[in-house]
Motif scaffolding. Structure first.
Motif, mmCIF file in Angstrom:
data_model
loop_
_atom_site.group_PDB
_atom_site.id
_atom_site.type_symbol
_atom_site.label_atom_id
_atom_site.label_comp_id
_atom_site.label_asym_id
_atom_site.label_seq_id
_atom_site.Cartn_x
_atom_site.Cartn_y
_atom_site.Cartn_z
ATOM 1 N N ALA A 126 -5.055 1.516 3.810
ATOM 2 C CA ALA A 126 -5.874 1.371 2.602
ATOM 3 C C ALA A 126 -6.794 2.566 2.372
ATOM 4 C CB ALA A 126 -6.710 0.095 2.699
ATOM 5 N N ILE A 179 -10.443 -5.991 4.794
ATOM 6 C CA ILE A 179 -9.510 -5.188 5.606
ATOM 7 C C ILE A 179 -10.284 -4.676 6.819
ATOM 8 C CG2 ILE A 179 -7.995 -3.173 5.652
ATOM 9 C CD1 ILE A 179 -7.803 -3.405 2.599
ATOM 10 N N TYR A 199 -12.789 3.001 -3.578
ATOM 11 C CA TYR A 199 -12.008 1.819 -3.185
ATOM 12 C C TYR A 199 -12.503 1.293 -1.847
ATOM 13 C CZ TYR A 199 -8.107 -1.000 -1.527
ATOM 14 O OH TYR A 199 -7.349 -2.021 -1.021
#
Ligand SMILES: [Zn+2]
Length: 247
Positions: free
Chosen positions: A192, A183, A178
């Protein structure tokens, strides 16, 4: 308790002084933990218990090793390291001390963020090192900090000698890697990716695939836990080899 003590020491002592006296401070703290239930295979100390850090890792009070360093030392101690040329990114002190005593042909330590004691401050995406110059590269908990990780992997491949081995680890998640380059703030990255300065969280398959794309032959190895040594169950180390050579 240990976490609080450490942050107090970091707050009040200049970094140079802290590093200089770290072994003595650790020896003092260790008195409270001596026993027979556990053994640190990095420094040989027998302990009643490891120190349970807030993030869940069991730390050796004597040498400061985390489970992953103790596991790595177990792996490395089965190699014939004599004469080997080793490049070590962000080297924990406990491991670096062991490797310095292992009759290596060359031992180069590097840390870009100056968080670890190291000889060099190489940019992993642009290593100031010749091609094919190391037999072993240790790259633990580095790639998840690097925005251009594909270039970093190409650089690792370039400086590794044919037949040479990279031992690579990052935090892993299930499923797919991911990442989200939009971000960029610390709080967002913490939420995250699990840490304020991480730019992604890999899966084992995802990291393996990127390493293969860089040219490596890749074998993820998963290891069982062992309470006596304070090793975590299911820890994965990626063995990434450069093709060629005699190995
Ligand atoms: Zn230890």
């Amino acid at each position: 308790m240990y976490d609080q003590l450490k942050s107090l020491a970091k707050k009040w002592l200049p970094p140079g002084l802290l590093r200089r006296f770290e072994p003595q401070l650790r020896a003092l703290v260790t008195l409270k933990y001596l026993g027979k239930n556990h053994r640190c295979n990095c420094c040989g100390t027998r302990l009643s218990t490891f120190i349970a850090l807030e993030r869940g890792d069991d730390l050796c009070p004597r040498c400061g090793s985390l489970p992953r360093s103790r596991r790595l030392w177990r792996l490395l101690s089965r190699f014939d390291l004599r004469g080997q040329r080793v490049l070590h990114f962000s080297p924990p002190r406990a491991l670096a001390d062991r490797l310095r005593g292992a009759s290596l042909g060359q031992y180069v330590t590097t840390d870009f963020e100056d968080e670890f004691l190291a000889d060099e401050r190489y940019d992993i995406t642009n290593l100031d090192l010749p091609d094919d110059s190391f037999d072993l590269i240790i790259c633990y908990h580095v790639l998840e900090h690097i925005p251009d990780d594909r270039t970093a992997m190409a650089e690792l491949y370039r400086v590794l000698a044919p037949g040479g081995l990279g031992l690579i680890q990052t935090p892993f998640r299930e499923g797919e890697t991911y990442e989200d380059p939009t971000i960029t703030d610390a709080a967002g990255r913490l939420a995250a990716f699990g840490q304020e300065d991480h730019v992604r969280v890999y899966s084992v398959a995802g990291l393996s695939e990127r390493l293969r794309a860089a040219g490596f032959t890749v074998e993820p190895r998963r290891y069982p836990g062992d309470e006596f040594y304070g090793w975590r169950d299911g820890e994965t180390v990626i063995w990434a080899r450069k093709r060629g050579g005699d190995v």
